[in-house]
Scaffold this active site. Sequence first.
Site, PDB file in Angstrom:
ATOM      1  N   CYS A  72       1.304  12.525  -3.641  1.00 54.68           N
ATOM      2  CA  CYS A  72       1.151  12.192  -2.227  1.00 54.68           C
ATOM      3  C   CYS A  72       2.440  12.595  -1.513  1.00 54.68           C
ATOM      4  CB  CYS A  72       0.909  10.688  -2.104  1.00 54.68           C
ATOM      5  SG  CYS A  72       0.852  10.097  -0.400  1.00 54.68           S
ATOM      6  N   CYS A 190      -0.411  17.947   2.749  1.00 53.79           N
ATOM      7  CA  CYS A 190      -0.985  16.650   2.385  1.00 53.79           C
ATOM      8  C   CYS A 190      -1.990  16.948   1.291  1.00 53.79           C
ATOM      9  CB  CYS A 190      -1.677  16.021   3.595  1.00 53.79           C
ATOM     10  SG  CYS A 190      -2.750  14.615   3.197  1.00 53.79           S
TER      11      CYS A 190
HETATM   12  N1  DGL Z   1      -2.547  12.495   0.448  1.00 58.00           N
HETATM   13  C1  DGL Z   1      -1.397  11.968   1.063  1.00 58.00           C
HETATM   14  C2  DGL Z   1      -0.338  13.001   1.345  1.00 58.00           C
HETATM   15  O1  DGL Z   1      -0.223  13.937   0.582  1.00 58.00           O
HETATM   16  C3  DGL Z   1      -1.528  10.917   2.117  1.00 58.00           C
HETATM   17  C4  DGL Z   1      -2.616  10.988   3.098  1.00 58.00           C
HETATM   18  C5  DGL Z   1      -2.694   9.666   3.802  1.00 58.00           C
HETATM   19  O2  DGL Z   1      -2.977   8.688   3.116  1.00 58.00           O
HETATM   20  O3  DGL Z   1      -2.431   9.625   5.013  1.00 58.00           O
HETATM   21  O4  DGL Z   1       0.434  12.876   2.264  1.00 58.00           O
END
Ligand code: DGL
Length: 266
Positions: A72, A190
Amino acid sequence: MKTVGVFDSGVGGLSVLRALLAELPGTRFVYAADSAHAPYGERTAQDVSARTHRITAQLREQHGIDALVVACNTATAHAIDDLRKAYPDLPIVGVEPALKPAAALSRSGGIGVLATRGTLESARFAQLRDRLIAAAPRPLRFISQPCDGLAAAIERHELPTIEALSTRYVKELLQGPQGDHPIDTLVLGCTHYPFAAELLGRLCGPDVTLVDTGAPVARRTRDVLGLPLLPGAPAVPPLLLSSGNPSALAQAAQRWLGLGVEARSL
Ligand code: DGL
């Protein structure tokens, strides 16, 4: 056999798990989706950091992980330094927007970055971007676009919302208030966004190359663990855990990774 924890706010980290399963078929992965608290991108840094510490403790205590992949970008930006201090003996691999590979790939130096507001507003992101600009032998222009709501829409698999938000954000990215922003490379900053890559690619047009971090993070994890390549070996089925609805996680893993495994509550 090594056990590696993989963690994201929700289903987005499955894009990293896909690359990990291909790179490390002999490894057991425990995937934790904090879907009850997703999205992280519009939460405070303190909140994201607290959730990240909590889940790491759970993966460590209940699943005996040998390493952790923070799949993440938002959690990496807000929590990875403190997490490494709290677990000095646990190898931790983070994910950050692929600005460096994009800079190497771009011919024009015009690079778009789609990410959560949390990632784009973090000090870690600003340092990474400024360091690259200062070190580059030619001018680089990073155009950042926060995508409020997009990770949440991908999380819930709401196709019309994904389409509407992607269209809006790509338009805002390419046409700023001061005029057009020509780019030839787009960073998916993301881990949820690779699951909208086809649409984002179509909206940007054929001259823009999309870059994400799944494969480099998987290679880095193999290096950190010192594990050999096992070409052709069948992957060990991962354990899927969710703080939200486990069957939504299992469905996402089936839809995007072709995995027929059950998910449990985290
Ligand atoms: N998948 C996550 C990222 O790479 C977070 C997305 C979220 O929960 O806002 O930032």
